[in-house]
Every structure is written in C-alpha cells, then in structure tokens.
Motif scaffolding. Structure first.
Motif, PDB file in Angstrom:
ATOM      1  N   VAL A 110       1.025  -1.174   0.131  1.00 50.41           N
ATOM      2  CA  VAL A 110       0.237   0.074   0.159  1.00 50.41           C
ATOM      3  C   VAL A 110       1.148   1.923   0.178  1.00 50.41           C
ATOM      4  O   VAL A 110       0.522   2.556  -0.755  1.00 50.41           O
ATOM      5  CB  VAL A 110      -0.670  -0.561   1.122  1.00 50.41           C
ATOM      6  CG1 VAL A 110      -1.448   0.930   0.904  1.00 50.41           C
ATOM      7  CG2 VAL A 110      -1.941  -1.434   1.212  1.00 50.41           C
ATOM      8  N   ILE A 111       2.052   1.494   0.653  1.00 51.64           N
ATOM      9  CA  ILE A 111       2.514   2.294   1.111  1.00 51.64           C
ATOM     10  C   ILE A 111       3.466   2.670  -0.042  1.00 51.64           C
ATOM     11  O   ILE A 111       3.694   3.869  -1.117  1.00 51.64           O
ATOM     12  CB  ILE A 111       3.841   2.070   2.152  1.00 51.64           C
ATOM     13  CG1 ILE A 111       4.269   3.541   2.151  1.00 51.64           C
ATOM     14  CG2 ILE A 111       4.440   1.310   1.936  1.00 51.64           C
ATOM     15  CD1 ILE A 111       5.182   4.643   3.264  1.00 51.64           C
ATOM     16  N   THR A 112       3.830   1.558  -0.824  1.00 52.30           N
ATOM     17  CA  THR A 112       4.825   2.061  -1.892  1.00 52.30           C
ATOM     18  C   THR A 112       3.966   2.371  -3.297  1.00 52.30           C
ATOM     19  O   THR A 112       3.946   3.258  -4.500  1.00 52.30           O
ATOM     20  CB  THR A 112       5.549   0.721  -2.735  1.00 52.30           C
ATOM     21  OG1 THR A 112       4.654  -0.226  -2.372  1.00 52.30           O
ATOM     22  CG2 THR A 112       7.359   0.177  -1.824  1.00 52.30           C
ATOM     23  N   SER A 113       2.521   1.506  -3.238  1.00 53.39           N
ATOM     24  CA  SER A 113       2.118   2.359  -4.750  1.00 53.39           C
ATOM     25  C   SER A 113       1.127   3.885  -4.236  1.00 53.39           C
ATOM     26  O   SER A 113       1.039   4.844  -4.838  1.00 53.39           O
ATOM     27  CB  SER A 113       0.196   1.121  -4.945  1.00 53.39           C
ATOM     28  OG  SER A 113       0.910   0.112  -4.644  1.00 53.39           O
ATOM     29  N   ALA A 114       0.870   4.000  -3.252  1.00 54.28           N
ATOM     30  CA  ALA A 114       1.050   5.135  -3.099  1.00 54.28           C
ATOM     31  C   ALA A 114       1.801   6.481  -2.672  1.00 54.28           C
ATOM     32  O   ALA A 114       1.552   7.256  -3.190  1.00 54.28           O
ATOM     33  CB  ALA A 114       0.487   5.603  -0.759  1.00 54.28           C
TER      34      ALA A 114
END
Ligand code: NAP
Length: 323
Positions: free
Chosen positions: A300-304
C-alpha cells in the motif's frame, strides 16, 4: 497498434465528451494518492474507479504495515480515508471503468461504457489481478469452493477444511486469515521452502490450525456442484493423491491489468507498464503508478508513494507544456 476510438462500435447514443486536465484510472492507493496530489495542485482530477473501488486493498481484512496505524487498519477503511482526503481537495471520483483508450495524440481519449473523456494527462493505476492455476475444474468451480480472496469468501468456510496454494506473503497472510473460520488450513506449496517473509512464516508455522504439504502441486479440482477434493502430485516422488477438501484458495501471484494499453504503452514481458523513476511511460503525458507498473513491491505504501510521484510529475508536465 493504436486503438482508434472512431472504429469502436457502441449500441448506445454517442456520449458527450468531457474534458479534464488529469484523468486517473483506478481507485487503489496509487490512484487515490495521485488524485490527492493533483487535486491539491488545483487540477480538478477525475478518477475512474474501475470495477472494484479501492482495488485489492479493499479485499484485505487488516493492513498492518501502513505507517500511522500502529494497531493496523481495515483495508476498506483505509481506502475510504484516502478517498475522503482526495475529494476534500477537489478530486472527482466516478464509478466507471475505461473500456478503450487512444494515446496517439494529446489530449488523450478514454472511453468508458457510458461516457467519453479527453485528458491532458493520464495516470494509469489499474492495478493487478490474481493469477489462476489454469487446471481442470478450477474455472467451473470458481465461486463453488474455488476462491482467490479469503476476505471475501472465508466466512463461507466456517468449520470446514480448506487448501491454500502458494508459498508467498499472500498465501500465508490469507491462510492465517482463514484460520478465523476454517477448522483446518492446509498450505500446498510446490517447493520445500517458503517465499514469504520471516514474520508471516513464523506465525503460520506456529498456528495449530495450519499444516503444510511440501513439494506438491495441485493438478485438478474435483467436484460436481462444489469442491470435494483436489488432486495433488508430489514433484519429488511423482505420487498422485486425491486430498478431500471443501475449498481451495489460490494465491500464486498477480497479473497486471494493462491489456487495455497493449500496443500503445511499452510493457515488459509479463505485461507490467515500463516506467522511469519519474513514473513516466514511453508516451509523454502518460504516467503509471502502483501495481500496473510494479512487479517488485506491491505494498500500500509503495503504491501510494508512486501515486504521489505520478501526481507531482503530472502537475509539472502540465506546467511545462502549458496544456
Ligand atoms: P509471490 O511472492 O509471487 O508468491 C507466489 C507464490 O506462489 C510463490 O510461493 C510461488 O512459488 C507460488 N506459485 C507461483 N506460480 C505457481 C503455480 N503455477 N503453481 C503453484 N505455485 C505457484 O506472490 P504474492 O504472495 O502474491 O506476493 C506478491 C508481492 O506482494 C510480494 O512482493 C509480496 O512480498 C507482496 N505482498 C506483501 C504482503 C505483506 O507485506 N503483508 C502481503 C501480500 C503480498 P515459488 O516460491 O516456488 O516461486
């Protein structure tokens, strides 16, 4: 091969063309972060959600590794917060799905089943879909015991015995989730070592409801109206056995949702959109963020983070090209 929208046939009346400076495809963390950044740049982005609002995260029961939530946060809840924040700054979130794109000239054209958009900049954040085993019985029994989503279907397997296929983070995470409902979870893995991270491995190995079958592949799903067993083949001995089970959950990786862009954006051998460090694709003005262009991290954090980067670069592109 470029997709020419003029050649597309449609049974409905021609839709009115809506222009937006920034069009974002996909409503996972990448798309919603891109919407937040471009909305805060006063670009009034339009985001088409795709079939699944929130993408794969909304099918995740708890996200434990997104910073800022020490106790974890529900996948759906996290997506709602992302959406609320993007809309607060002026992003327009539309429940619709792109069905055709023409990236041959700017503004880009995007058609949905009921509308048509032109956009100065396009951000592709269409995510990825779980891979299938493609074995006999799998397709016929999907929804009747074959599943790709424990959060969606786990409840149906209360006090039943289920099989999980795969040895990665997804397989172990979902197997652990399934122990909330199932009487017993058997993880079938094609090797004798897991790919998953150490913490998940430890949790799974220590869970009394989870057992492993190593060096084994599933070659067939058996059952008429519902799954009754899976046929297993030991890759070392060649032995074939039928293993009774009421459900099979398959977590063997993902395929990027990029078919719409084939022939227009450069894809790698597995279909991921090629990008540089600034999230730019080979087409000036088209950016990619999240799993559609990320075979490596899928967090989630890398996509965000990619969504934020794509939003910043899209803003710069519009400024530099005075579009
Ligand atoms: P993955 O890491 O690619 O693992 C896929 C697993 O399925 C592997 O164990 C692989 O076996 C097995 N497999 C592949 N094709 C198969 C086939 N045809 N038959 C049987 N088994 C097969 O996929 P993932 O677990 O979905 O994870 C993808 C990425 O997302 C990873 O980077 C992962 O770290 C990340 N992720 C992270 C979290 C988290 O941090 N909480 C949660 C989910 C996913 P081999 O091991 O033999 O190749």
């Amino acid at each position: 091969m470029d997709f020419n929208l003029n050649n597309l046939t449609s049974s409905s009346a021609p839709a009115e063309v809506q222009h937006t400076p920034v069009l974002i495809l996909g409503s996972g963390p990448a798309g919603l972060a891109a919407a937040l950044y471009t909305a805060r740049a006063n670009l009034n982005p339009v985001l088409l959600t795709g079939m699944e609002l929130g993408g794969q995260v909304s099918l995740t029961y708890t996200v434990e590794n997104y910073p800022g939530f020490p106790e974890g946060v529900g996948g759906t809840q996290l997506i709602e917060l992302f959406q609320k924040q993007a809309e607060h700054f002026g992003a327009k979130v539309v429940m619709d799905t792109a069905s055709a794109v023409d990236l041959s000239s700017r503004p880009f054209h995007v058609k949905t089943y009921g509308a048509e958009y032109t956009a100065d900049v396009l951000i592709v954040s269409t995510g990825a879909t779980p891979l299938h085993l493609n074995i006999p019985g799998e397709a016929a029994l999907t929804g009747r015991g074959v599943s790709y989503c424990a959060t969606c279907d786990g409840w149906f397997f209360k006090d039943k015995e289920v099989v999980v296929v795969g040895g990665g983070d997804s397989a172990l995470e979902e197997a652990l989730f399934l122990t909330r409902y199932a009487k017993f979870v058997t993880i079938v893995h094609r090797r004798d070592a897991l790919r998953a991270g150490a913490l998940l491995q430890k949790r799974a190995r220590e869970n009394p409801k989870i057992k492993f079958i190593w060096n084994t592949v599933v070659t067939e799903v058996l059952g008429q109206q519902a799954v009754q067993a899976v046929r297993l083949q030991n890759k070392v001995t060649g032995e074939v056995t039928d293993f009774p089970t009421q459900g099979i959950f398959i977590f063997i990786g993902h395929q990027p949702n990029t078919q719409l862009f084939a022939g227009q954006l450069e894809l790698d051998g597995r279909g991921y959109i090629k990008t540089d460090v600034t999230m730019h694709t080979n087409v000036p003005g088209v950016f990619v963020a999240g799993e559609a262009g990320d075979p490596h991290y899928r967090q989630v954090i890398t996509s965000a983070g990619m969504g934020a980067a794509a939003g910043i670069q899209a803003t710069r592109f519009i400024e530099e090209h005075s579009v």
